[in-house]
Design an enzyme around this catalytic site. Structure first.
Site, PDB file in Angstrom:
ATOM      1  N   ASP A 117      -6.924  -1.284  -4.648  1.00 22.68           N
ATOM      2  CA  ASP A 117      -8.017  -0.946  -3.725  1.00 22.68           C
ATOM      3  C   ASP A 117      -8.948   0.091  -4.356  1.00 22.68           C
ATOM      4  O   ASP A 117     -10.169   0.030  -4.197  1.00 22.68           O
ATOM      5  CB  ASP A 117      -7.471  -0.397  -2.409  1.00 22.68           C
ATOM      6  CG  ASP A 117      -6.631  -1.401  -1.644  1.00 22.68           C
ATOM      7  OD1 ASP A 117      -6.858  -2.612  -1.781  1.00 22.68           O
ATOM      8  OD2 ASP A 117      -5.743  -0.948  -0.893  1.00 22.68           O
ATOM      9  N   ASP A 127       0.855  -1.186   0.000  1.00 21.58           N
ATOM     10  CA  ASP A 127       0.000   0.000   0.000  1.00 21.58           C
ATOM     11  C   ASP A 127       0.892   1.237   0.000  1.00 21.58           C
ATOM     12  O   ASP A 127       2.006   1.211   0.533  1.00 21.58           O
ATOM     13  CB  ASP A 127      -0.898   0.014   1.231  1.00 21.58           C
ATOM     14  CG  ASP A 127      -2.038  -0.994   1.142  1.00 21.58           C
ATOM     15  OD1 ASP A 127      -2.435  -1.341   0.014  1.00 21.58           O
ATOM     16  OD2 ASP A 127      -2.525  -1.414   2.200  1.00 21.58           O
TER      17      ASP A 127
END
Length: 163
Positions: free
Chosen positions: A140, A122
């Site tokens: 995401d 991330d």
């Protein structure tokens, strides 16, 4: 009267889109791994920073204590279910098919990370001085925008039915 077939209701366009989205996700994650410091915010604009971290769970680190193979299996079930929905959805529903393509691409992008590294990379952080949103990635975003497209499609269908 036959229904109009939209682009992502056909197998080849959706497959090409998913492969290109997956490639973009993986390329960005490769660059993040190569050039972005770990757990250190790199400001981009006010309220947005790049921040490389690892997610051992699913979205927003939920289920981070679960066994990795459980999460892999869960992602495969989600992809299979979305493919099933894609096949059952009438071919004229553009936003639904776009949403399915985005969700599949995002799920596969994070699945590749999980299989290769054992975690998801991330790197996007929205924040203020007193608040920060969970760190996330392009995959995401695909999943979130895809879900939004499906909801939009359902709202449009409901409006069309009531007209």
């Amino acid at each position: 009267m036959s229904e109009k077939q939209v682009l992502f209701s056909r197998p080849l366009p959706i497959a090409v889109f998913i492969v290109l989205a997956l490639a973009a996700d993986q390329l960005i994650k490769y660059l993040v791994e190569a050039y972005l410091p770990f757990n250190e915010a790199v400001p981009v604009v006010p309220m947005l920073a790049l921040y490389r971290t690892y997610n051992y769970g699913v979205a927003f680190s939920m289920l981070s204590g679960m066994e990795g193979w459980f999460i892999v299996g869960m992602r495969l079930v989600v992809v299979t279910f979305v493919l099933w929905l894609w096949r059952r959805t009438p071919k004229d529903r553009f936003f639904a098919h776009l949403g399915y393509a985005l969700i599949i691409a995002g799920a596969l992008g994070n699945l590749v990370d999980r299989l290769i590294f054992g975690y998801v990379i991330d790197y996007i952080l929205f924040h203020t001085q007193t608040w920060s949103f969970a760190v996330f990635n392009l995959a995401d975003s695909f999943i979130t925008v895809g879900a939004g497209a499906i909801i939009l499609d359902e709202l449009l269908q409901a409006k069309k039915a009531n007209a």
